[in-house]
Design a protein around this motif. Structure first.
Motif, PDB file in Angstrom:
ATOM      1  N   UNK A   1       1.213  -0.981  -0.248  1.00 57.04           N
ATOM      2  CA  UNK A   1       0.142  -0.372   0.268  1.00 57.04           C
ATOM      3  C   UNK A   1       0.576   1.087  -0.296  1.00 57.04           C
ATOM      4  N   UNK A   2       2.274   1.585   0.561  1.00 59.80           N
ATOM      5  CA  UNK A   2       3.386   2.204   0.809  1.00 59.80           C
ATOM      6  C   UNK A   2       3.584   2.463   0.043  1.00 59.80           C
ATOM      7  N   UNK A   3       4.004   1.350  -1.014  1.00 58.89           N
ATOM      8  CA  UNK A   3       4.893   1.537  -2.087  1.00 58.89           C
ATOM      9  C   UNK A   3       4.056   1.662  -3.362  1.00 58.89           C
ATOM     10  N   UNK A   4       2.667   1.640  -3.358  1.00 56.02           N
ATOM     11  CA  UNK A   4       1.665   2.008  -3.707  1.00 56.02           C
ATOM     12  C   UNK A   4       1.161   3.701  -4.140  1.00 56.02           C
ATOM     13  N   UNK A   5       1.423   3.908  -2.493  1.00 58.53           N
ATOM     14  CA  UNK A   5       1.430   5.835  -2.815  1.00 58.53           C
ATOM     15  C   UNK A   5       2.645   6.073  -2.760  1.00 58.53           C
ATOM     16  N   UNK A   6       3.282   5.751  -2.836  1.00 58.52           N
ATOM     17  CA  UNK A   6       5.181   6.500  -3.326  1.00 58.52           C
ATOM     18  C   UNK A   6       5.059   6.798  -4.826  1.00 58.52           C
ATOM     19  N   UNK A   7       4.901   5.202  -5.203  1.00 65.20           N
ATOM     20  CA  UNK A   7       5.347   5.780  -6.892  1.00 65.20           C
ATOM     21  C   UNK A   7       4.384   6.122  -7.239  1.00 65.20           C
ATOM     22  N   UNK A   8       2.896   6.573  -7.109  1.00 62.60           N
ATOM     23  CA  UNK A   8       1.395   7.274  -7.801  1.00 62.60           C
ATOM     24  C   UNK A   8       2.104   8.659  -7.970  1.00 62.60           C
ATOM     25  N   UNK A   9       3.150   8.987  -6.568  1.00 59.94           N
ATOM     26  CA  UNK A   9       3.101  10.241  -6.485  1.00 59.94           C
ATOM     27  C   UNK A   9       4.937  10.652  -7.119  1.00 59.94           C
ATOM     28  N   UNK A  10       5.695  10.254  -7.370  1.00 63.31           N
ATOM     29  CA  UNK A  10       6.369   9.937  -8.182  1.00 63.31           C
ATOM     30  C   UNK A  10       6.519   9.762 -10.131  1.00 63.31           C
ATOM     31  N   UNK A  11       4.833   9.117  -9.916  1.00 65.16           N
ATOM     32  CA  UNK A  11       4.613   8.697 -11.150  1.00 65.16           C
ATOM     33  C   UNK A  11       3.753  10.451 -11.919  1.00 65.16           C
ATOM     34  N   UNK A  12       3.211  10.637 -10.897  1.00 70.39           N
ATOM     35  CA  UNK A  12       2.250  12.469 -10.736  1.00 70.39           C
ATOM     36  C   UNK A  12       3.191  13.223 -11.231  1.00 70.39           C
ATOM     37  N   UNK A  13       4.871  13.678 -10.646  1.00 68.97           N
ATOM     38  CA  UNK A  13       5.146  14.397 -11.210  1.00 68.97           C
ATOM     39  C   UNK A  13       5.894  14.330 -12.521  1.00 68.97           C
ATOM     40  N   UNK A  14       6.235  12.569 -12.671  1.00 67.63           N
ATOM     41  CA  UNK A  14       6.399  12.547 -14.289  1.00 67.63           C
ATOM     42  C   UNK A  14       5.751  12.948 -15.237  1.00 67.63           C
ATOM     43  N   UNK A  15       4.415  12.708 -15.201  1.00 70.86           N
ATOM     44  CA  UNK A  15       3.345  13.053 -16.003  1.00 70.86           C
ATOM     45  C   UNK A  15       3.680  14.722 -15.978  1.00 70.86           C
ATOM     46  N   UNK A  16       3.682  15.233 -15.095  1.00 70.86           N
ATOM     47  CA  UNK A  16       4.282  16.844 -15.422  1.00 70.86           C
ATOM     48  C   UNK A  16       5.281  17.161 -15.773  1.00 70.86           C
ATOM     49  N   UNK A  17       6.013  16.666 -15.641  1.00 75.04           N
ATOM     50  CA  UNK A  17       7.519  16.329 -16.142  1.00 75.04           C
ATOM     51  C   UNK A  17       7.356  16.886 -17.979  1.00 75.04           C
ATOM     52  N   UNK A  18       6.512  15.048 -17.846  1.00 72.00           N
ATOM     53  CA  UNK A  18       6.318  14.955 -19.198  1.00 72.00           C
ATOM     54  C   UNK A  18       5.406  15.704 -20.265  1.00 72.00           C
ATOM     55  N   UNK A  19       4.053  16.270 -19.825  1.00 66.78           N
ATOM     56  CA  UNK A  19       3.877  17.380 -20.222  1.00 66.78           C
ATOM     57  C   UNK A  19       5.016  18.734 -20.791  1.00 66.78           C
ATOM     58  N   UNK A  20       5.335  18.948 -19.342  1.00 71.12           N
ATOM     59  CA  UNK A  20       6.289  19.769 -19.769  1.00 71.12           C
ATOM     60  C   UNK A  20       6.873  20.427 -21.027  1.00 71.12           C
ATOM     61  N   UNK A  21       7.883  18.665 -21.213  1.00 71.21           N
ATOM     62  CA  UNK A  21       8.774  18.642 -22.342  1.00 71.21           C
ATOM     63  C   UNK A  21       7.773  18.466 -23.403  1.00 71.21           C
ATOM     64  N   UNK A  22       6.703  17.752 -23.630  1.00 73.67           N
ATOM     65  CA  UNK A  22       6.069  17.785 -24.772  1.00 73.67           C
ATOM     66  C   UNK A  22       5.423  19.495 -25.131  1.00 73.67           C
ATOM     67  N   UNK A  23       5.097  19.933 -24.555  1.00 77.63           N
ATOM     68  CA  UNK A  23       4.561  20.958 -24.748  1.00 77.63           C
ATOM     69  C   UNK A  23       5.823  21.946 -24.682  1.00 77.63           C
ATOM     70  N   UNK A  24       6.894  22.160 -24.853  1.00 76.98           N
ATOM     71  CA  UNK A  24       8.471  23.529 -25.103  1.00 76.98           C
ATOM     72  C   UNK A  24       8.806  21.812 -26.412  1.00 76.98           C
ATOM     73  N   UNK A  25       8.725  21.197 -26.333  1.00 75.34           N
ATOM     74  CA  UNK A  25       9.511  20.394 -27.986  1.00 75.34           C
ATOM     75  C   UNK A  25       8.293  19.980 -28.605  1.00 75.34           C
ATOM     76  N   UNK A  26       6.661  21.115 -28.919  1.00 75.63           N
ATOM     77  CA  UNK A  26       6.084  20.747 -29.336  1.00 75.63           C
ATOM     78  C   UNK A  26       5.890  18.959 -29.957  1.00 75.63           C
ATOM     79  N   UNK A  27       5.540  18.058 -28.820  1.00 73.37           N
ATOM     80  CA  UNK A  27       4.886  16.889 -29.033  1.00 73.37           C
ATOM     81  C   UNK A  27       3.518  17.292 -29.486  1.00 73.37           C
ATOM     82  N   UNK A  28       2.989  15.800 -30.454  1.00 75.64           N
ATOM     83  CA  UNK A  28       1.737  15.793 -30.471  1.00 75.64           C
ATOM     84  C   UNK A  28       1.070  15.030 -29.429  1.00 75.64           C
ATOM     85  N   UNK A  29       2.088  13.695 -29.840  1.00 78.18           N
ATOM     86  CA  UNK A  29       1.210  12.653 -28.785  1.00 78.18           C
ATOM     87  C   UNK A  29       2.741  12.055 -27.568  1.00 78.18           C
TER      88      UNK A  29
END
Length: 169
Positions: free
Chosen positions: A114-142
């Protein structure tokens, strides 16, 4: 009839040219989340936090397991010399201790997962924000996170890990 085939051929040619032009503007990327969970500093910090949080309970469980094994071996060794009532009593005690050990082990695994899933969810949330920033900055469609095959030139995992590590500083 010839005109119809000619019209269809010209239409198909124009359609394929339009698709080719569109495909040249389309930009796709891929992110390997498993690598992010292994290599990003935030994921490593989460793993360290979990190890620190659960190490004491794990050590206690290992010690209990060893003690139970030692007691079981002693019972097997001493069983022939014990009276019937002593043997039954010791056997019940060992069964009860084993049941308690199994319950504690199950609870430990459930709490850890349960705790591992909580921690990985936080990391994934951060990673998804960064992915979105990279995608917008470099003009990725998907940006894809799971795929059967990805050409390495489309893999942006290194950029995401680098950005994640820099955002944590």
């Amino acid at each position: 009839m010839k005109n119809m085939y000619r019209t269809l051929a010209v239409s198909a040619l124009l359609g394929s040219l339009a698709l080719t032009a569109y495909a040249q503007d389309f930009k796709a990327g891929f992110v390997n989340t498993d690598r992010i969970f292994r290599e990003a500093n935030s994921a490593k910090a989460a793993q360290g936090k979990l190890e620190q949080e659960f190490s004491k309970r794990e050590r206690e469980l290992v010690a209990t397991g060893k003690a139970l094994k030692t007691a079981s071996e002693a019972f097997e060794r001493d069983a022939p010399t014990l009276s019937e009532s002593q043997r039954v009593s010791k056997q019940r005690e060992l069964v009860e201790r084993d049941r308690d050990f199994q319950r504690k082990n199950r609870e430990f695994q459930e709490d850890l997962n349960a705790r591992k899933n909580e921690e990985l969810a936080r990391v994934l949330e951060q990673a998804n924000r960064v992915v979105q920033q990279v995608a917008e900055a470099e003009k990725y469609d998907v940006i894809l996170q799971e795929a059967v095959y990805v050409n390495p030139k489309h893999d942006i995992t290194d950029k995401v890990i680098k950005a994640l590590n820099n955002s944590g500083k």
